[in-house]
Design a protein around this motif. Structure first.
Motif, PDB file in Angstrom:
ATOM      1  N   VAL A 264     -18.367  19.915 -20.856  1.00 46.70           N
ATOM      2  CA  VAL A 264     -17.847  18.595 -20.465  1.00 46.70           C
ATOM      3  C   VAL A 264     -16.884  18.744 -19.284  1.00 46.70           C
ATOM      4  O   VAL A 264     -16.936  17.988 -18.314  1.00 46.70           O
ATOM      5  CB  VAL A 264     -17.139  17.919 -21.668  1.00 46.70           C
ATOM      6  CG1 VAL A 264     -16.391  16.660 -21.234  1.00 46.70           C
ATOM      7  CG2 VAL A 264     -18.157  17.588 -22.756  1.00 46.70           C
ATOM      8  N   ARG A 265     -16.031  19.763 -19.358  1.00 41.95           N
ATOM      9  CA  ARG A 265     -15.039  19.986 -18.277  1.00 41.95           C
ATOM     10  C   ARG A 265     -15.747  20.318 -16.955  1.00 41.95           C
ATOM     11  O   ARG A 265     -15.338  19.863 -15.900  1.00 41.95           O
ATOM     12  CB  ARG A 265     -14.096  21.126 -18.669  1.00 41.95           C
ATOM     13  CG  ARG A 265     -12.669  20.692 -18.604  1.00 41.95           C
ATOM     14  CD  ARG A 265     -11.627  21.675 -19.011  1.00 41.95           C
ATOM     15  NE  ARG A 265     -11.790  23.044 -18.623  1.00 41.95           N
ATOM     16  CZ  ARG A 265     -12.062  24.015 -19.459  1.00 41.95           C
ATOM     17  NH1 ARG A 265     -12.234  23.753 -20.737  1.00 41.95           N
ATOM     18  NH2 ARG A 265     -12.180  25.247 -19.035  1.00 41.95           N
ATOM     19  N   ALA A 266     -16.806  21.114 -17.049  1.00 35.41           N
ATOM     20  CA  ALA A 266     -17.549  21.477 -15.823  1.00 35.41           C
ATOM     21  C   ALA A 266     -18.115  20.224 -15.167  1.00 35.41           C
ATOM     22  O   ALA A 266     -18.105  20.101 -13.940  1.00 35.41           O
ATOM     23  CB  ALA A 266     -18.676  22.447 -16.168  1.00 35.41           C
ATOM     24  N   LEU A 267     -18.569  19.279 -15.989  1.00 29.87           N
ATOM     25  CA  LEU A 267     -19.158  18.060 -15.431  1.00 29.87           C
ATOM     26  C   LEU A 267     -18.103  17.077 -14.933  1.00 29.87           C
ATOM     27  O   LEU A 267     -18.404  16.182 -14.157  1.00 29.87           O
ATOM     28  CB  LEU A 267     -20.052  17.408 -16.478  1.00 29.87           C
ATOM     29  CG  LEU A 267     -21.351  18.177 -16.729  1.00 29.87           C
ATOM     30  CD1 LEU A 267     -22.037  17.696 -17.994  1.00 29.87           C
ATOM     31  CD2 LEU A 267     -22.295  18.061 -15.537  1.00 29.87           C
ATOM     32  N   GLU A 268     -16.877  17.266 -15.378  1.00 33.33           N
ATOM     33  CA  GLU A 268     -15.794  16.389 -14.899  1.00 33.33           C
ATOM     34  C   GLU A 268     -15.293  16.846 -13.538  1.00 33.33           C
ATOM     35  O   GLU A 268     -14.680  16.084 -12.808  1.00 33.33           O
ATOM     36  CB  GLU A 268     -14.626  16.406 -15.900  1.00 33.33           C
ATOM     37  CG  GLU A 268     -14.887  15.480 -17.070  1.00 33.33           C
ATOM     38  CD  GLU A 268     -13.894  15.687 -18.210  1.00 33.33           C
ATOM     39  OE1 GLU A 268     -13.049  16.605 -18.107  1.00 33.33           O
ATOM     40  OE2 GLU A 268     -14.006  14.941 -19.188  1.00 33.33           O
ATOM     41  N   ASN A 269     -15.517  18.119 -13.212  1.00 32.30           N
ATOM     42  CA  ASN A 269     -15.013  18.660 -11.939  1.00 32.30           C
ATOM     43  C   ASN A 269     -15.745  18.050 -10.765  1.00 32.30           C
ATOM     44  O   ASN A 269     -16.948  17.899 -10.793  1.00 32.30           O
ATOM     45  CB  ASN A 269     -15.227  20.187 -11.877  1.00 32.30           C
ATOM     46  CG  ASN A 269     -14.368  20.896 -12.886  1.00 32.30           C
ATOM     47  OD1 ASN A 269     -13.366  20.369 -13.313  1.00 32.30           O
ATOM     48  ND2 ASN A 269     -14.770  22.093 -13.272  1.00 32.30           N
ATOM     49  N   ASP A 270     -15.009  17.738  -9.753  1.00 33.17           N
ATOM     50  CA  ASP A 270     -15.646  17.269  -8.515  1.00 33.17           C
ATOM     51  C   ASP A 270     -15.439  18.272  -7.415  1.00 33.17           C
ATOM     52  O   ASP A 270     -14.492  18.994  -7.413  1.00 33.17           O
ATOM     53  CB  ASP A 270     -15.054  15.927  -8.083  1.00 33.17           C
ATOM     54  CG  ASP A 270     -15.709  14.783  -8.865  1.00 33.17           C
ATOM     55  OD1 ASP A 270     -14.995  13.907  -9.298  1.00 33.17           O
ATOM     56  OD2 ASP A 270     -16.952  14.817  -9.024  1.00 33.17           O
TER      57      ASP A 270
END
Lengths: 270, 155
Positions: A264-270
């Motif tokens: 989830v955190r990886a997908l939140e990163n921009d």
């Protein structure tokens, strides 16, 4: 008193010839070697004069010299690619004085039980440039599996992609400056809003390193809102050994939860 | 083994065994300001600066230090008679209790302020992540580093 001879080679050819003697060991930053039983060691080959201390970028490949410390790697990579998974993985590893000594090459060669580096290298499909009994460019995954690649060889450098993919790294520690008990590293390549490729590893399992193939397969083709965290948890089947003060069952459950959170955190990163 | 070392700006010839750690060599040769704590790289009591970077001398072989390297112990930045601004800030802030961790912490602060003269509280904490203090609770230590930063800015 142990009768060990220190040598300080200034060329790779000289190092290669010193490696022919099996009782010689390599010394990078020394944090692994300094706590080890040195009986049987006849010579220590200090690598500090070989000039293997660099980080350079050539097209889309980043090459890191084996003698580059974690701190130097983070500093150099932060200016090239601040969101690089290696920056995320190494910036909090151990503590400041240790990060100033632990080298990239040493961390791979000695494969410590804890490692913030290995997961990141595996998701990046990193390669190593070796000299010695085996010379050439080899995958990190092969180096870790094949004993003959590790015997009487020197890691000269590590090559990784300068990826801009989504990534996240989790390190499980008792206190922030501690060695990690296990790590979760995730690298996701998106095609629009869907996941095109997924790489996920846990380091610190009973088998030491576990590739989360089921999780990777589940993620491919999914959008962020389609990912069910409890399904991810069910797909993580690992045993974390634990330590004197941690319960293996609890730690194994924690690995499931933290894998889902890391994705989830990886997908939140921009 | 015998090597010429650069310690606190002075050239010193030291004899040591091949498997000896830098912590032991330094203490055996009078540099007792380098403290022996956990001996496994966790506490930072043995911290010295190697070419300006904090390192744990307990995890380093003496033989891995060569003539070109520069070692700095806490006495190399200031002493009782001529204390460094950081050392004065630690006294003024009450950042010292038993004092065992102080040499390592002062050196960690020195290395930080050399590289980053105006650190945030988070940056101070990060720079001190290799130093354990069992007395103060760290609040006064962080205040001391920030006070030293302010005083060094004014100089």
């Amino acid at each position: 008193m142990i009768n060990i001879k220190w040598t300080y080679p200034v060329s790779l050819a000289e190092t290669s010839s010193l490696l022919e003697k099996k009782s010689n060991v390599l010394h990078g930053g020394g944090t692994n070697l300094s706590g080890r039983d040195l009986s049987g060691v006849e010579g220590i080959i200090c690598l500090k004069k070989l000039g293997l201390n660099y980080v350079k970028k050539d097209n889309n490949i980043i090459e890191i010299g084996a003698m580059t410390s974690y701190a130097e790697t983070v500093k150099a990579l932060s200016s090239i690619s601040p969101e690089h998974i290696l920056v995320k993985a190494l910036k909090d590893a151990a503590n400041t004085p240790c990060r100033n000594r632990i080298t990239i090459g040493g961390s791979i060669a000695y494969v410590p039980k804890w490692s913030d580096l290995i997961g990141a290298l595996l998701v990046l499909d990193a390669t190593l440039v070796l000299i010695g009994k085996k010379s050439g460019e080899f995958k990190v995954a092969d180096y870790l599996e094949q004993k003959e690649l590790r015997e009487q060889t020197l890691i000269c450098s590590v090559r990784v992609k300068n990826t801009v993919h989504r990534s996240a790294h989790y390190r499980d520690v008792k206190t922030v400056n501690d060695m990690s008990l296990f790590t979760v590293t995730v690298l996701l390549e998106l095609d629009g809003t869907s996941i095109k490729t997924a790489k996920a590893y846990i380091v610190g399992t009973k088998e030491r390193i576990t590739k989360l193939s089921d999780v990777e397969n589940y993620l491919i083709g999914k959008r962020k809102d389609e990912i069910d965290e409890s399904t991810v948890q069910d797909l993580v089947n690992v045993s974390i050994v634990g330590s004197r003060i941690t319960d293996p069952e609890y730690m194994s459950y924690k690995a499931k939860v933290e894998t889902a959170r890391t994705i989830v955190r990886a997908l939140e990163n921009d | 083994m015998k090597t010429q070392f650069n310690i606190n700006g002075k050239t010193v010839k030291l004899t040591f065994t091949p498997e000896e750690h830098l912590l032991y060599t330094l203490r055996q040769n009078g540099f007792t300001e380098v403290k022996s704590g956990c001996k496994e790289g966790e506490c930072g009591a043995c911290l010295v600066l190697l070419n300006g970077k904090p390192v744990n001398s307990c995890l380093m072989f003496t033989a891995s230090v060569t003539e070109e390297d520069k070692l700095l112990t806490v006495k190399g930045i200031g002493d009782l008679h001529e204390p460094h601004v950081i050392q004065e800030a630690f006294v003024d802030s009450g950042a010292i209790q038993c004092g065992f961790c102080t040499p390592g912490i002062v050196l960690a602060a020195y290395a930080l302020l050399q590289e980053n003269p105006t650190p945030t509280e988070e940056e101070v904490k990060k720079a001190m992540d290799g130093n354990l203090c069992r007395c103060t609770g760290y609040v006064k230590i962080i205040e001391a580093v920030q006070l030293a930063a302010k005083r060094l800015q004014k100089k």
